[in-house]
Design a protein around this motif. Sequence first.
Motif, short mmCIF file in Angstrom:
data_model
loop_
_atom_site.label_atom_id
_atom_site.label_comp_id
_atom_site.label_asym_id
_atom_site.label_seq_id
_atom_site.Cartn_x
_atom_site.Cartn_y
_atom_site.Cartn_z
N ARG A 62 24.31 39.68 -114.72
CA ARG A 62 24.86 38.53 -113.97
C ARG A 62 23.87 37.37 -113.92
NH1 ARG A 62 28.91 40.69 -109.27
NH2 ARG A 62 29.48 42.66 -110.25
N LEU A 63 22.58 37.71 -113.93
CA LEU A 63 21.55 36.66 -113.93
C LEU A 63 21.25 36.17 -115.34
CD1 LEU A 63 19.04 38.17 -111.34
CD2 LEU A 63 20.34 36.06 -111.06
N ASP A 64 21.74 36.91 -116.33
CA ASP A 64 21.50 36.59 -117.74
C ASP A 64 20.01 36.63 -118.07
OD1 ASP A 64 22.13 36.00 -120.34
OD2 ASP A 64 22.30 33.84 -120.02
N VAL A 65 19.35 37.69 -117.62
CA VAL A 65 17.94 37.91 -117.95
C VAL A 65 17.79 39.35 -118.43
CG1 VAL A 65 17.08 36.23 -116.28
CG2 VAL A 65 17.39 38.62 -115.57
N SER A 66 16.64 39.66 -119.00
CA SER A 66 16.40 41.02 -119.47
C SER A 66 16.18 41.94 -118.28
CB SER A 66 15.17 41.06 -120.37
OG SER A 66 14.00 40.76 -119.64
N ARG A 67 16.54 43.20 -118.46
CA ARG A 67 16.35 44.18 -117.40
C ARG A 67 14.88 44.33 -117.02
NH1 ARG A 67 18.66 50.42 -117.55
NH2 ARG A 67 17.61 51.14 -115.66
N SER A 68 14.00 44.18 -118.00
CA SER A 68 12.57 44.37 -117.75
C SER A 68 12.03 43.36 -116.75
CB SER A 68 11.79 44.27 -119.06
OG SER A 68 11.95 42.99 -119.64
N SER A 69 12.67 42.20 -116.65
CA SER A 69 12.17 41.19 -115.72
C SER A 69 12.34 41.63 -114.26
CB SER A 69 12.89 39.86 -115.95
OG SER A 69 14.26 39.95 -115.60
N PHE A 70 13.21 42.60 -114.03
CA PHE A 70 13.41 43.14 -112.68
C PHE A 70 12.09 43.66 -112.11
CE2 PHE A 70 13.91 47.13 -110.31
CZ PHE A 70 14.69 46.73 -109.22
N TYR A 71 11.29 44.29 -112.97
CA TYR A 71 10.07 44.94 -112.50
C TYR A 71 8.95 43.94 -112.21
CZ TYR A 71 12.67 49.01 -113.89
OH TYR A 71 13.66 49.97 -113.98
#
Length: 222
Positions: free
Chosen positions: A53-62
């Motif tokens: 939904r944010l249109d970013v990579s999952r890795s940026s979550f961390y």
Amino acid sequence: MSKVSSILHRDDPDKPPLGGHVKVTREDWLNVARDILISEGVGQVKVLGIAERLDVSRSSFYWYFKSRKDLLNQLLDDWDKTNTGIMVRHTEIPAETITGALNNFFRCVVDPEGFNHQLDFAVREWARRDGSVRRVIDRADTVRHAAIAKMFERHGYEANEADIRARVLYYQQLGYYALDLAETVEERLTRVAGYLYCFSGVPPLDEEVAEFTEFTRKVTAG
């Protein structure tokens, strides 16, 4: 669900860019997680879904969270600080009369930027499946009730009566939203004077009713 802007800024400009073409903040992750919690329930608050939904990579979550559990803990903490915090602060606003104090309390529940009843019920639904969240809810209810009771006590009510009036006021307010009544703002406003009298046992001043009516129309316009 709120729309996330495609032009956002990171909390710390000194850190390297995040993955993807959208740069997001911790608050952006929490905002989308909150929207999903309200609309779909805690089971759907998932890292991959939020990243999409944010249109970013999952890795940026961390960059901001250690794990999904950490995200949920921060989301719960944010709910407590906002919903419980704003309600307590409104009970503490100085007022010359108890009916004026009640109007201050009601301001936080009629203002769209105030107490978020949809979020409150989403967290309560979450608590049905998680005992640790249930305990947080119970503590929040205790804090809110105590703050309302103190509000009555400051205006001369004995402790026992203040306790009961606080319970009636708080439970009524939660129950009102639980019933999801289809009243218009104007319908609700016709009952303001009666509500103030029933909750306090004191007839409100005309200017108090007029002031609250004006405030409510202003914050709910449009």
